[in-house]
Design a protein around this motif. Structure first.
Motif, PDB file in Angstrom:
ATOM      1  N   UNK A  15       0.832  -1.198   0.000  1.00 46.93           N
ATOM      2  CA  UNK A  15       0.000   0.000   0.000  1.00 46.93           C
ATOM      3  C   UNK A  15       0.866   1.246   0.000  1.00 46.93           C
ATOM      4  N   UNK A  16       1.949   1.155   0.789  1.00 47.97           N
ATOM      5  CA  UNK A  16       2.842   2.305   0.846  1.00 47.97           C
ATOM      6  C   UNK A  16       3.478   2.551  -0.512  1.00 47.97           C
ATOM      7  N   UNK A  17       3.873   1.468  -1.193  1.00 56.65           N
ATOM      8  CA  UNK A  17       4.497   1.635  -2.505  1.00 56.65           C
ATOM      9  C   UNK A  17       3.504   2.257  -3.480  1.00 56.65           C
ATOM     10  N   UNK A  18       2.249   1.810  -3.431  1.00 56.83           N
ATOM     11  CA  UNK A  18       1.307   2.422  -4.374  1.00 56.83           C
ATOM     12  C   UNK A  18       1.017   3.865  -3.986  1.00 56.83           C
ATOM     13  N   UNK A  19       1.056   4.182  -2.663  1.00 59.11           N
ATOM     14  CA  UNK A  19       0.898   5.584  -2.271  1.00 59.11           C
ATOM     15  C   UNK A  19       2.058   6.409  -2.836  1.00 59.11           C
ATOM     16  N   UNK A  20       3.270   5.878  -2.708  1.00 63.49           N
ATOM     17  CA  UNK A  20       4.441   6.579  -3.230  1.00 63.49           C
ATOM     18  C   UNK A  20       4.324   6.826  -4.721  1.00 63.49           C
ATOM     19  N   UNK A  21       3.841   5.811  -5.439  1.00 60.08           N
ATOM     20  CA  UNK A  21       3.698   5.954  -6.892  1.00 60.08           C
ATOM     21  C   UNK A  21       2.656   7.013  -7.224  1.00 60.08           C
ATOM     22  N   UNK A  22       1.550   7.025  -6.445  1.00 66.46           N
ATOM     23  CA  UNK A  22       0.520   8.048  -6.670  1.00 66.46           C
ATOM     24  C   UNK A  22       1.069   9.447  -6.453  1.00 66.46           C
ATOM     25  N   UNK A  23       1.827   9.626  -5.366  1.00 62.96           N
ATOM     26  CA  UNK A  23       2.355  10.956  -5.071  1.00 62.96           C
ATOM     27  C   UNK A  23       3.369  11.355  -6.138  1.00 62.96           C
ATOM     28  N   UNK A  24       4.133  10.377  -6.626  1.00 65.27           N
ATOM     29  CA  UNK A  24       5.178  10.668  -7.607  1.00 65.27           C
ATOM     30  C   UNK A  24       4.603  11.117  -8.949  1.00 65.27           C
ATOM     31  N   UNK A  25       3.488  10.492  -9.365  1.00 64.66           N
ATOM     32  CA  UNK A  25       3.013  10.677 -10.744  1.00 64.66           C
ATOM     33  C   UNK A  25       2.925  12.135 -11.224  1.00 64.66           C
ATOM     34  N   UNK A  26       2.175  13.022 -10.537  1.00 66.37           N
ATOM     35  CA  UNK A  26       2.071  14.384 -11.082  1.00 66.37           C
ATOM     36  C   UNK A  26       3.406  15.120 -11.058  1.00 66.37           C
ATOM     37  N   UNK A  27       4.197  14.864 -10.019  1.00 62.30           N
ATOM     38  CA  UNK A  27       5.491  15.544  -9.921  1.00 62.30           C
ATOM     39  C   UNK A  27       6.414  15.065 -11.037  1.00 62.30           C
ATOM     40  N   UNK A  28       6.392  13.761 -11.302  1.00 63.39           N
ATOM     41  CA  UNK A  28       7.249  13.191 -12.340  1.00 63.39           C
ATOM     42  C   UNK A  28       6.940  13.795 -13.702  1.00 63.39           C
ATOM     43  N   UNK A  29       5.640  13.858 -14.035  1.00 63.57           N
ATOM     44  CA  UNK A  29       5.268  14.392 -15.343  1.00 63.57           C
ATOM     45  C   UNK A  29       5.720  15.840 -15.492  1.00 63.57           C
ATOM     46  N   UNK A  30       5.476  16.644 -14.464  1.00 64.82           N
ATOM     47  CA  UNK A  30       5.864  18.050 -14.537  1.00 64.82           C
ATOM     48  C   UNK A  30       7.384  18.174 -14.569  1.00 64.82           C
ATOM     49  N   UNK A  31       8.080  17.311 -13.838  1.00 65.66           N
ATOM     50  CA  UNK A  31       9.538  17.391 -13.799  1.00 65.66           C
ATOM     51  C   UNK A  31      10.132  17.043 -15.157  1.00 65.66           C
ATOM     52  N   UNK A  32       9.539  16.065 -15.841  1.00 64.36           N
ATOM     53  CA  UNK A  32      10.013  15.737 -17.196  1.00 64.36           C
ATOM     54  C   UNK A  32       9.793  16.941 -18.114  1.00 64.36           C
ATOM     55  N   UNK A  33       8.653  17.612 -17.926  1.00 65.33           N
ATOM     56  CA  UNK A  33       8.392  18.824 -18.694  1.00 65.33           C
ATOM     57  C   UNK A  33       9.433  19.887 -18.406  1.00 65.33           C
ATOM     58  N   UNK A  34       9.756  20.032 -17.122  1.00 65.04           N
ATOM     59  CA  UNK A  34      10.761  21.022 -16.729  1.00 65.04           C
ATOM     60  C   UNK A  34      12.103  20.701 -17.382  1.00 65.04           C
ATOM     61  N   UNK A  35      12.400  19.405 -17.476  1.00 67.92           N
ATOM     62  CA  UNK A  35      13.678  18.978 -18.053  1.00 67.92           C
ATOM     63  C   UNK A  35      13.795  19.391 -19.516  1.00 67.92           C
ATOM     64  N   UNK A  36      12.754  19.084 -20.299  1.00 63.55           N
ATOM     65  CA  UNK A  36      12.804  19.393 -21.729  1.00 63.55           C
ATOM     66  C   UNK A  36      12.978  20.894 -21.939  1.00 63.55           C
ATOM     67  N   UNK A  37      12.191  21.685 -21.179  1.00 62.11           N
ATOM     68  CA  UNK A  37      12.266  23.134 -21.337  1.00 62.11           C
ATOM     69  C   UNK A  37      13.632  23.653 -20.899  1.00 62.11           C
ATOM     70  N   UNK A  38      14.130  23.109 -19.806  1.00 55.16           N
ATOM     71  CA  UNK A  38      15.393  23.581 -19.260  1.00 55.16           C
ATOM     72  C   UNK A  38      16.542  23.292 -20.220  1.00 55.16           C
ATOM     73  N   UNK A  39      16.535  22.108 -20.826  1.00 55.82           N
ATOM     74  CA  UNK A  39      17.617  21.754 -21.745  1.00 55.82           C
ATOM     75  C   UNK A  39      17.617  22.657 -22.966  1.00 55.82           C
ATOM     76  N   UNK A  40      16.436  23.192 -23.336  1.00 54.02           N
ATOM     77  CA  UNK A  40      16.370  24.089 -24.487  1.00 54.02           C
ATOM     78  C   UNK A  40      16.755  25.515 -24.105  1.00 54.02           C
TER      79      UNK A  40
END
Lengths: 314, 360
Positions: A15-40
């Motif tokens: 349950x804890x692992x799935x909670x961690x994955x839930x919390x990670x999801x929105x941050x991960x997507x935005x962070x990947x977005x931040x990465x692409x923009x930052x590299x440009x």
């Protein structure tokens, strides 16, 4: 002691692992977005606002059309359009990109409430609106395997998209001509221009990719995590994503690791609430870990630079 | 032409001389929160209808830097006899401005002024005995949690939960009443207590609640504004119970998702509307005790559990005894047979002692 055991059980459970994955999801997507923009070379700090607006448009569209597919497309388009607005202002009209992004964040916070009140009469949340959520996915066969099934199966569909996006973003950045252009434009716009790369076009593209990634994070919040839109519901996740991106440096895998580190330490802080620790301390754990990781990263980088300098001297 | 103007002028003078009481409600937020501010506005509108006063509702927004100048402007205009504001965030502003405008009277709800310090003879404070309503919520949670008749109860665990927005006195007043109510039913009951630290993050509220349910709680009382709505979603997803706060969550979600309604037992209401109507009524009769604080509770119907058809059908289908027990407790509190503790004036050590004594 018994209490301690309970808490430890709470932390080391599936349950804890799935909670961690839930919390990670929105941050991960935005962070990947931040990465692409930052590299440009165009740091996108409007992720927060883009997420919020997409979360809003997704909910509203699903409520008015009844179609999840249209809601999904509308949410992503919102992200793309808002990123395009940011790009237009900063690249074409030469506004400071940080200022333009702040404007977008403020606009999103007020704009979503305004639109919500015009459409539904509510200014707090869309709780009275019958909107839909994206489904969770059970992977056949794998979900029957004891431990692995619990970890891999049964998550929200956007969670799967998020983890697939790690590889997609890595592929785009490091295996395609577009990725090479993005990185070269970010590294040295003048050099890139001298070999015939359109700096503006590349940065425009990078910002739109980052907007689309952030919009997925927003859709997850309002159409997966919970089933409604609430004012300012992103609650700083867009900024935490920037920290996760800084943690991961220029690699998609590093950024993913940063997001996961943040997501799981946050989930751990929820479980630690039940131990005899003041809640102010448990709540600062994710941020303490982020600061520690950033310090570690900086220390490693400094060592690395020193090493190179020493090598040159030799 | 001259004549018309004269008539108009006479009419105007007459109108101002005999005009009714003018009340301004200044909200440090916006309408549409389905909660506090909407309720306050409803109270003013009721007063308009029933007492024939003239009222103006001004939404000052959520930006704190705009509150002081707005209250200052409206007071300076001198057009309103009575200015109503609410929440603890307005205390300092009123403490500074009220003495400057002795001609105007002020009502502040859900918090109180420090009357010992300043000359605040023109301010009336309303506080709510949220501890009394929360006592009933705690008793309900304990009754439901320990009964085998309620389908989502884990009746062998004896753990209930409390999700607060922040570790602040008002929220802890809810907590103290909730714990006392639960212990009144079962002295050995455990209460898992969490504070999210945010009012606008339902996703985080949901995650905290899931963690409480995992640890054995089956009924969680959400006292965390918008964050608290995450509790209802968590209850729905994992088949547990939730108790809402401030506005009637079951009616709110009835159009959207009956699944949420059926996992919510009831909501603990602060009836800001009735308390404001009452204050305006007393003011028109010149009976409002300005310069003092009044705490309104179950007796004045200023707090209480939302009594709607969903609440009734959940209880009647499972165990009607619970409903009767709740009504008895309510009467006991109103009569003063049960005295509900309050977190107001409670030291931190005392609060920690209470929290630790019920820790699961």
């Amino acid at each position: 002691m018994n209490q301690m055991n309970n808490t430890l059980n709470g932390i080391f459970s599936w349950d804890f692992i799935s909670a961690g994955i839930r919390v990670t999801t929105p941050v991960l997507l935005a962070a990947l977005g931040a990465l692409v923009a930052d590299l440009a070379g165009t740091p996108n700090i409007a992720l927060e606002g883009i997420m919020l607006f997409s979360a809003f448009v997704g909910v509203i569209t699903s409520a008015f059309t009844g179609s999840l597919f249209i809601a999904f497309i509308a949410g992503i388009l919102t992200g793309a359009v808002m990123a395009a607005i940011l790009a237009y202002f900063s690249l074409k009209l030469k506004t400071d990109i940080i200022m333009a992004a702040i404007a977008i964040n403020i606009f999103s916070s007020g704009g979503t409430i305004f639109a919500l009140s015009v459409l539904t009469g509510d200014k707090g949340s869309s709780a009275s609106l019958k909107s839909y959520v994206f489904p969770s996915v059970t992977i056949p066969i794998i979900d029957k395997i004891p431990v692995l099934g619990d970890i891999l199966s049964g998550h929200h569909i956007i969670t799967y998209i998020a983890f697939i996006m790690i590889f997609v973003v890595h592929y785009i950045l490091y295996k395609t001509p577009l990725g090479l252009r993005i990185r070269s434009v970010g590294e040295s716009p003048k050099a890139a221009k001298s070999v015939g790369i359109s700096v503006m076009k590349t940065q425009f593209t990078a910002l739109i990719i980052s907007g689309v990634l952030a919009s997925l994070g927003g859709l997850f919040l309002s159409m997966g995590y919970v089933s409604w839109f609430a004012k300012d519901m992103t609650a700083g996740r867009g900024f935490i994503a920037l920290a996760a991106q800084a943690l991961g440096g220029s690699s998609a895998y590093g950024v993913a690791l940063g997001s996961v580190l943040f997501g799981f330490s946050e989930a751990a802080s929820y479980s630690l609430q039940f131990m005899n620790i003041p809640y102010e301390i448990t709540q600062s754990i994710p941020f303490l870990i982020t600061v520690a990781a950033l310090a570690f990263y900086a220390w490693k980088k400094i060592n690395y630079i020193k090493k190179i300098k020493n090598n040159i001297r030799k | 032409m001259k004549k018309t103007f004269l008539i108009f002028l006479v009419f105007m003078i007459g109108f101002t001389a005999f005009s009714s009481l003018k009340v301004a409600l200044l909200l440090n937020g916006t309408l549409g929160d389905k909660s506090f501010f909407d309720s306050a506005a409803r109270g003013v509108e009721m007063a308009e209808k029933e007492l024939g006063i003239e009222a103006k509702i001004i939404e000052m927004g959520y930006n704190p830097s705009e509150w002081y100048p707005t209250v200052d402007d409206i007071s300076y205009m001198g057009e309103y006899d009575l200015i109503i504001v609410g929440t603890w965030q307005m205390v300092d502003i009123i403490a500074e401005l009220a003495p400057l405008y002795p001609e105007t009277d002020y009502v502040i709800f859900d918090t109180e002024m420090d009357y010992g310090k300043e000359n605040l003879d023109n301010v009336y404070s309303i506080v709510y005995k949220q501890n009394e309503g929360s006592f009933l919520a705690g008793a309900l949670a304990a009754l439901v949690s320990e009964s085998s008749e309620f389908k989502y109860s884990k009746h062998d665990k004896n753990i209930i939960g409390f999700l607060g927005g922040m570790d602040i006195p008002v929220i802890n007043d809810f907590l103290v009443g909730y714990i006392q109510g639960a212990q009144y039913i079962d002295p050995k009951i455990k209460v898992a207590v969490s504070y999210v630290g945010a009012w606008n993050d339902p996703a985080k509220g949901k995650e905290f609640t899931l963690s409480m349910y995992r640890n054995g709680a089956d009924t969680v009382f959400a006292v965390a504004g918008e964050t608290g709505n995450g509790v209802l979603d968590a209850a729905k997803d994992t088949d547990n119970w939730a108790i809402g706060v401030d506005s009637d969550m079951q009616l709110l979600y009835a159009e959207k998702d009956m699944n949420i309604v059926n996992h919510t037992l009831t909501s603990m209401l602060k009836n800001v509307d009735y308390s404001i109507l009452r204050a305006i009524k007393l003011y028109t009769e010149n009976k409002l005790p300005l310069g003092t604080t009044e705490s309104l509770g179950l007796k004045e119907r200023a707090v209480g559990l939302a009594d709607n058809k969903y609440f009734r059908s959940i209880l009647m289908n499972a165990d009607p005894e619970v409903l009767i027990k709740l009504k008895d407790l309510e009467l006991d509190i109103i009569r003063g047979d049960i005295e509900v503790n309050t977190a107001g004036g409670m030291s931190n050590d005392e609060l920690n002692r209470i929290r630790n004594s019920v820790r699961p």
